[in-house]
Design a protein around this motif. Structure first.
Motif: not given
Ligand code: 9MR
Length: 376
Positions: A49, A73-74, A77, A110, A114, A117, A160-161, A245, A247, A278, A320, A328
């Motif tokens: 960030k 990270e955001y 978006k 990124h 999506w 967000a 994404n997703e 990703q 996770h 991620e 991530w 997160w």
């Molecule tokens: O880690 C991110 C968090 O800080 C944000 O609030 C959130 C919404 O923008 O997104 C999180 O990142 C996500 C990523 O963009 C997509 N894959 C899942 C990640 C964790 O939730």
């Protein structure tokens, strides 16, 4: 191959071989993970960030030492960058990209399309628009963001997703997405064609989660991904790469090297490359003792990364976040510890010290077969 026989379920973790302790590594080398990645032609990176770069010199130094790739990270978006229609604020992403350039790092973008967000105005606008207008509401962001960073962002999560078998569709596509509802599955085709046109040099990713574990949930998601790729390839959609990703949640779902290796081979069969985009390890449910937990986290990470990096189509690993100081996982209701302790899912702890997870990543990179020259 032998290592693919590794089977890590929540209960089997204790049996995994320990990785070299982090203090031992640190005493012999202060090389960052990027240096380990580079030996086999890969990259290591992290989501960051801009505020961390502005306010936390220790963290910033760690990123500069460990990474040769970064991702926002955001701050790319659309909910952040386009608070009002056509009124953009790229200030956070600009700082991250400037940092990457100053440090000779590669950057990912990124994410362009999506379901989450997004700015509040977007969904109502989609509902009012005709088909052409709905397409434009999606492609305008692809054009604007990719034009702005052409030549500076090397690769993009274009979509994404896109998958969510739990939404109930037979094809496993995410139905509860404003893009699916506005344009049908065609939104993916349109997005990739537009992205190819906006920056022909960029590597274009389709990215998703839940592709890693040996569980019914992930099996359904892997099947949906492969079926989607069948359709997209048949329609000549210009996808270059898959973002896995990564996770991991080893205390809830098992991991099986053979299952994951087979999936990566299947992806490679489509002529695609891939990255883990991620990576982190949710540790809720693991042993209360942090040292024990760290060992188990490192073991499952090593098992996962050994398979990932054994495949020549695997180009990079990004975490991530980089330090437990900012994860997160420590805030997300499903993963955060009820007593408020930090999650331990990233390679550096809250004090920027390397953990066994760092060693696991370094040694997985060290064991990876070389893939030849890195792409520019
Ligand atoms: O880690 C991110 C968090 O800080 C944000 O609030 C959130 C919404 O923008 O997104 C999180 O990142 C996500 C990523 O963009 C997509 N894959 C899942 C990640 C964790 O939730």
């Amino acid at each position: 191959m032998e290592r693919r026989e590794f089977l890590a379920g929540a209960l089997a973790l204790g049996a995994c071989s320990p990785v070299v302790p982090s203090h031992a590594q640190e005493s012999v080398s202060s090389e960052g993970l990027a240096a380990h990645a580079r030996r086999s032609g890969r990259y290591f990176g992290a989501a960051i960030k801009s505020r961390q770069l502005r306010e936390d010199p220790d963290f910033t130094t760690a990123v500069a030492r460990e990474c040769d790739m970064v991702v926002q990270e955001y701050e790319l978006k659309r909910g952040t960058t386009e608070p009002k229609p056509g009124k953009y604020d790229f200030s956070g992403a600009d700082q991250i990209i400037a940092f990457a350039q100053d440090h000779g790092m590669r950057a990912r973008g990124h994410a362009l399309v999506w379901y989450a967000a997004q700015p509040k105005w977007l969904e109502p606008a989609l509902k009012l628009a005709n088909r052409g207008g709905r397409e434009k509401l999606m492609t305008s962001y692809i054009d604007t963001a990719m034009d702005r960073y052409a030549g500076r962002i090397a690769e993009w999560d274009v979509v994404n997703e896109a998958l969510e078998p739990n939404d109930g569709r037979a094809d496993g596509m995410r139905q509860n997405s404003m893009w699916m509802q506005a344009l049908g599955e065609d939104y993916i085709d349109i997005a990739f064609h537009r992205a190819r046109n906006a920056d022909p040099r960029a590597t274009l990713f389709l990215t998703d989660f839940g592709l890693e574990h040996d569980s019914p949930r992930c099996e359904r998601r892997r099947t949906a991904m492969l079926k989607l790729l069948d359709r997209l390839k048949a329609r000549d959609v210009p996808i270059d790469a898959i973002g896995i990703q990564g996770h991991l949640k080893p205390f809830r779902e098992g991991f099986n090297q053979a299952v994951f290796a087979r999936f990566l081979d299947q992806l490679r069969g489509y002529g695609l490359t891939f990255s883990v985009t991620e990576f982190d390890v949710a540790d809720r449910g693991g042993p209360p003792n942090p040292d024990k937990r760290d060992q188990q986290i490192a073991s499952v990470a090593k098992a996962f990364l050994d398979v990932a990096l054994d495949n020549p189509a695997m180009r990079s690993i990004l975490c991530w976040g980089l330090s437990d100081r900012y994860s997160w996982l420590s805030n997300f209701p499903d993963y955060k510890w009820p007593d408020g302790q930090l999650s331990r899912g990233l390679p550096l702890d809250g004090d920027m010290r390397r953990k066994p997870l760092w060693d696991a990543i370094a040694s997985a990179f060290d064991a990876a077969p070389a893939i030849g020259r890195r792409r520019a």
